[in-house]
Design an enzyme around this catalytic site. Structure first.
Site: not given
Ligand code: UDX
Length: 435
Positions: A152, A208, A255, A261, A264, A267
């Site tokens: 996923e 994944k 960004h 954090g 996903c 981990k």
């Molecule tokens: C992520 C993956 O995107 C997704 O495909 C997977 O299934 C689960 O893990 P998610 O944990 O919901 O999803 O968050 P995501 O939007 O990817 O952001 C992850 C972290 O990266 C956040 O802490 C976010 O603030 C940070 N981030 C993201 C940045 O610091 N800069 C960015 O440009 C993008």
């Protein structure tokens, strides 16, 4: 043709899948051992905050295509397809803890009452799908089932939308019969021309981990460039923008921030390193990403200390606790590391978050002062740290905030504010990667 599906686990992955498959017209039972959660779900109450989840949950409950149960045996017997979406949290050493998956597999063995397609959606280490197949075969002495890997990729906060509009669907499979069944379940996505990647188990499992580790690396890369930009007088926002214009790089996930954090990236990067160790393959790049991400979280405190060297008995306002905007999830949130460091320095901490306060109370109890809005949090504070990129923090009333704060210090860990405007209000401003 619609299918009878049982989804085991009602966390982010399982719940969204159950709702999504019901919305595709299938007959779905969502199963969880947590009875209170099941009762709430049957009443249309979601355990997680997620855009549109109430609408989709209630629509499918009402149509009777979706129901929830804590009776795993009868739910397993009463279906053709089983999706496993239970948690695989990290163990102390970073390896994925597969005990929940193992328990579900044992239940499947006990209740195998005819042909089933068993689909693993949980993120699992290489070899797990093959292990599931061999284990069930050995335990039940039967071949009357198939195992399919279907990792996923949904993002928290956009999970429902991501389910219906994925960039691609990855399927690891071994039999044509299971391929046809999966094609049938995902027919709605075929119709909107979603790309499908059909591959073996090991490839699906690795996709994944590789995907998440790559995104974590991309973020870590731009965070390092932000640190360098600060040192040399460049502007990381412009650097990232120009890099993103290169079609080979793309503008997303560039960004700079306080470190990634969530449930996903931290981990899965650790699990990938463990997989490398197991197969004796050097994963030092991913290891370094993990180290650098920890340093990045600490860097936010160093920024504050540069301006306010003695933090003891000072008051700091933290705006944003969730690991990113549009979620109440605080798992591995940079805010946790920042708050812990401040607590070590005897700082009084006032916090606000639009959705994550109740989760913060579970982690920090009465160690923090919880505020209903940003203005309450900044009142009498010596410094303000913006930690989560909630949109509502982009338009803070700096006039009022400047009047309420004891010291006008603003650490913007997400580069959300216009530096010049903030300075016009008399603040000492620290963003990331721009002087
Ligand atoms: C992520 C993956 O995107 C997704 O495909 C997977 O299934 C689960 O893990 P998610 O944990 O919901 O999803 O968050 P995501 O939007 O990817 O952001 C992850 C972290 O990266 C956040 O802490 C976010 O603030 C940070 N981030 C993201 C940045 O610091 N800069 C960015 O440009 C993008």
């Amino acid at each position: 043709m619609s299918k009878k599906i049982t989804v085991i686990g009602t966390g982010y992955v399982g719940l969204v899948a159950a709702i999504g498959f019901a919305d595709f017209g299938n007959d779905v039972i969502g199963v969880d051992i947590d009875k209170e959660k099941i009762d709430n779900l049957n009443k249309g109450i979601s355990p997680i905050y997620e855009q549109s989840i109430y609408e989709y949950l209630n629509r499918n409950l009402k149509s009777k295509r979706l129901r929830f149960s804590s009776d795993i045996s009868s739910s397993l017997k009463d279906c053709e397809v089983i999706f496993i979406g239970v948690g695989t949290p990290p163990k102390e050493n970073g390896e994925a803890d597969l005990s929940q998956v193992e328990n579900v597999v044992k239940e499947i063995c006990k209740n195998l009452n005819g042909y089933k397609t068993i689909v693993l959606k949980s993120t699992v280490p290489i070899g797990t799908n093959r292990w599931v197949k061999d284990y069930i075969k050995k335990e039940t002495n039967s071949d009357n089932f198939d195992v399919v890997s279907n990792p996923e990729f949904l993002r928290e906060g956009r999970a429902i939308n991501d389910f219906f509009h994925p960039d691609r669907v990855v399927i690891g499979y071994e039999s044509e019969k299971s391929k046809e069944i999966i094609e049938d379940i995902y027919k709605s996505l075929y119709l909107i021309e979603t790309p499908f990647v059909w591959c073996n188990y090991e490839t699906a499992e690795l996709i994944k981990y590789a995907n998440n580790a790559f995104l974590a690396t991309k973020i870590t890369f731009i965070n390092q460039i932000a640190n360098l930009s600060e040192a040399i007088g460049a502007n990381v926002i412009q650097v990232a923008k120009a890099m993103g214009m290169d079609g080979r790089i793309g503008p997303k996930f560039l960004h700079a921030g306080p470190g990634y954090g969530g449930s996903c990236f931290p981990k899965d990067t650790k699990a990938l390193v463990e997989i490398g160790n197991k197969y004796n393959v050097n994963m030092s790049l991913v290891k370094e990403v993990i180290n650098l991400n920890e340093l990045q979280k600490n860097k936010m405190i160093h920024k504050l200390k540069r301006i306010l060297p003695d933090l003891s008995n000072k008051c700091v306002a933290i705006l944003g606790l969730a690991f990113k905007a549009e979620t109440d999830d605080m798992r591995e949130s940079p805010a946790i590391s920042i708050i812990n460091k401040l607590l070590e320095n005897n700082v009084t901490i006032k916090v606000h978050d639009p959705k994550a306060i109740s989760n913060a109370k579970q982690i920090f109890g009465d160690k923090l002062i919880y505020c209903d809005n940003a203005i309450e949090a900044v009142n009498d504070a010596d410094a303000l740290m913006l930690v989560t990129d909630w949109n509502e923090y982009r338009n803070l009333n700096l006039n009022i905030i400047a009047k309420l704060m004891k010291n006008k210090i603003l650490i913007d860990t997400r580069n959300m504010l216009d530096m010049e405007k903030v300075k016009e209000h008399g603040f000492i401003y620290e963003g990331l990667g721009r002087r």
